[in-house]
Design an enzyme around this catalytic site. Structure first.
Site, PDB file in Angstrom:
ATOM      1  N   SER A 174      -2.893  -7.929   2.991  1.00 41.45           N
ATOM      2  CA  SER A 174      -2.953  -7.422   4.300  1.00 41.45           C
ATOM      3  C   SER A 174      -3.480  -9.092   4.968  1.00 41.45           C
ATOM      4  O   SER A 174      -3.204  -9.146   5.998  1.00 41.45           O
ATOM      5  CB  SER A 174      -4.155  -6.565   4.759  1.00 41.45           C
ATOM      6  OG  SER A 174      -3.845  -5.447   3.951  1.00 41.45           O
TER       7      SER A 174
ATOM      8  N   ARG B  71      -2.197  -6.061  -8.305  1.00 41.97           N
ATOM      9  CA  ARG B  71      -1.034  -7.021  -8.170  1.00 41.97           C
ATOM     10  C   ARG B  71      -0.828  -8.225  -9.279  1.00 41.97           C
ATOM     11  O   ARG B  71       0.192  -8.479  -9.568  1.00 41.97           O
ATOM     12  CB  ARG B  71      -1.182  -7.617  -6.846  1.00 41.97           C
ATOM     13  CG  ARG B  71      -0.686  -7.042  -5.653  1.00 41.97           C
ATOM     14  CD  ARG B  71      -1.601  -7.312  -4.446  1.00 41.97           C
ATOM     15  NE  ARG B  71      -3.089  -7.203  -4.422  1.00 41.97           N
ATOM     16  CZ  ARG B  71      -3.611  -7.391  -3.374  1.00 41.97           C
ATOM     17  NH1 ARG B  71      -3.072  -7.578  -2.337  1.00 41.97           N
ATOM     18  NH2 ARG B  71      -4.900  -7.326  -3.555  1.00 41.97           N
TER      19      ARG B  71
ATOM     20  N   HIS C  73       0.518  -1.091  -0.069  1.00 43.73           N
ATOM     21  CA  HIS C  73      -0.112  -0.085  -0.176  1.00 43.73           C
ATOM     22  C   HIS C  73       0.917   1.363   0.006  1.00 43.73           C
ATOM     23  O   HIS C  73       0.734   2.282  -0.712  1.00 43.73           O
ATOM     24  CB  HIS C  73      -0.985   0.030   1.294  1.00 43.73           C
ATOM     25  CG  HIS C  73      -1.894  -1.102   1.272  1.00 43.73           C
ATOM     26  ND1 HIS C  73      -1.881  -1.818   2.660  1.00 43.73           N
ATOM     27  CD2 HIS C  73      -2.865  -1.554   0.406  1.00 43.73           C
ATOM     28  CE1 HIS C  73      -3.091  -2.839   2.450  1.00 43.73           C
ATOM     29  NE2 HIS C  73      -3.527  -2.629   1.039  1.00 43.73           N
TER      30      HIS C  73
ATOM     31  N   LYS D  46     -17.111  -6.519   6.786  1.00 35.97           N
ATOM     32  CA  LYS D  46     -15.845  -7.143   6.539  1.00 35.97           C
ATOM     33  C   LYS D  46     -15.372  -7.666   7.648  1.00 35.97           C
ATOM     34  O   LYS D  46     -14.185  -8.459   7.699  1.00 35.97           O
ATOM     35  CB  LYS D  46     -14.892  -6.404   5.850  1.00 35.97           C
ATOM     36  CG  LYS D  46     -14.904  -6.488   4.184  1.00 35.97           C
ATOM     37  CD  LYS D  46     -13.516  -5.715   3.581  1.00 35.97           C
ATOM     38  CE  LYS D  46     -13.630  -6.432   2.398  1.00 35.97           C
ATOM     39  NZ  LYS D  46     -12.064  -6.104   1.967  1.00 35.97           N
TER      40      LYS D  46
HETATM   41  P1  ADP Z   1      -9.743  -3.640  -0.345  1.00 34.28           P
HETATM   42  O1  ADP Z   1     -10.246  -4.565   0.765  1.00 34.28           O
HETATM   43  O2  ADP Z   1     -10.526  -2.702  -0.973  1.00 34.28           O
HETATM   44  O3  ADP Z   1      -9.114  -4.350  -1.515  1.00 34.28           O
HETATM   45  P2  ADP Z   1      -7.166  -3.316   0.503  1.00 34.28           P
HETATM   46  O4  ADP Z   1      -6.787  -2.739   1.669  1.00 34.28           O
HETATM   47  O5  ADP Z   1      -6.966  -4.841   0.438  1.00 34.28           O
HETATM   48  O6  ADP Z   1      -8.666  -2.891   0.137  1.00 34.28           O
HETATM   49  O7  ADP Z   1      -6.415  -2.749  -0.803  1.00 34.28           O
HETATM   50  C1  ADP Z   1      -6.512  -1.403  -1.166  1.00 34.28           C
HETATM   51  C2  ADP Z   1      -5.682  -1.328  -2.596  1.00 34.28           C
HETATM   52  O8  ADP Z   1      -4.472  -1.719  -2.699  1.00 34.28           O
HETATM   53  C3  ADP Z   1      -6.451  -2.186  -3.387  1.00 34.28           C
HETATM   54  O9  ADP Z   1      -6.365  -1.646  -4.877  1.00 34.28           O
HETATM   55  C4  ADP Z   1      -5.162  -3.212  -3.587  1.00 34.28           C
HETATM   56  O10 ADP Z   1      -5.275  -3.921  -4.951  1.00 34.28           O
HETATM   57  C5  ADP Z   1      -4.084  -2.479  -3.343  1.00 34.28           C
HETATM   58  N1  ADP Z   1      -2.900  -3.456  -2.894  1.00 34.28           N
HETATM   59  C6  ADP Z   1      -3.083  -3.990  -1.977  1.00 34.28           C
HETATM   60  N2  ADP Z   1      -1.738  -4.681  -1.635  1.00 34.28           N
HETATM   61  C7  ADP Z   1      -0.950  -4.213  -2.506  1.00 34.28           C
HETATM   62  C8  ADP Z   1       0.392  -4.641  -2.933  1.00 34.28           C
HETATM   63  N3  ADP Z   1       1.248  -5.300  -2.431  1.00 34.28           N
HETATM   64  N4  ADP Z   1       0.768  -3.614  -3.963  1.00 34.28           N
HETATM   65  C9  ADP Z   1       0.117  -2.933  -4.913  1.00 34.28           C
HETATM   66  N5  ADP Z   1      -1.132  -2.751  -4.442  1.00 34.28           N
HETATM   67  C10 ADP Z   1      -1.587  -3.178  -3.376  1.00 34.28           C
END
Ligand code: ADP
Length: 160
Positions: A129, A90, A17, A41
């Site tokens: 996460s 990703r 992130h 969630k």
């Molecule tokens: P959500 O539950 O909305 O998917 P996340 O917190 O899991 O929220 O992710 C928020 C954003 O960050 C999403 O666009 C996700 O694809 C991106 N994201 C999560 N992990 C990574 C990573 N390792 N590299 C790049 N983008 C990421």
């Protein structure tokens, strides 16, 4: 003025992130990190905890702020005059879902809101996460994946 919002659950924020946040902060005048407070969630961390850890993690980037919102993202964006959404991609598995959301947001906003995708930096391509939560729940060191203060909050949460 170009303001972008980077929405997500951030439960917890990872280096993946933060990589997206840093890179987008050089593309837009202002980047708002939006934590979705969505009770459906069952997150590990409360919205306040997630906001706290994110604020600490981005404190050295002056044009990034952190907010929480519930309800529809595009309603928040309209109310705050934000027209760009940033999302990370990703792998191909992210693509289907992200495409659908981006296209429906565009349609529902009558073409006033668009989504910009940043592809992940290769070193974070595997990182999510949920993987971090899983490792941390077994007491595995996660300091390669998240900032130190986040690793500590995970330790406290899992009592390990
Ligand atoms: P959500 O539950 O909305 O998917 P996340 O917190 O899991 O929220 O992710 C928020 C954003 O960050 C999403 O666009 C996700 O694809 C991106 N994201 C999560 N992990 C990574 C990573 N390792 N590299 C790049 N983008 C990421």
């Amino acid at each position: 003025m170009s303001i972008a919002i980077y929405p997500g659950s951030f439960d917890p924020v990872t280096f993946g992130h933060l990589d997206v946040i840093k890179r987008s902060s050089t593309m837009f005048e202002e980047v708002v990190v939006g934590i979705l407070s969505n009770n459906a969630k069952h997150p590990l961390f409360t919205v306040e905890e997630r906001k706290d850890m994110l604020e600490k993690a981005v404190s050295d980037i002056p044009n990034v702020s952190v907010i929480t919102f519930d309800g529809l993202l595009i309603d928040y964006m309209k109310a705050h005059d934000i027209s760009v959404i940033v999302r990370g991609l990703r792998a191909i598995t992210d693509f289907d879902y992200e495409l659908q959301i981006a296209q429906s947001n565009r349609k529902v906003s009558c073409d006033t809101i668009d989504t910009v995708f940043l592809t992940t930096s290769i070193e974070y391509a595997y990182l999510s996460s949920s993987i971090v939560r899983e490792y941390a729940s077994y007491g595995t060191d996660v300091t390669d994946f998240v900032p130190k203060h986040v690793a500590q909050m995970l330790k406290n949460k899992f009592n390990n």
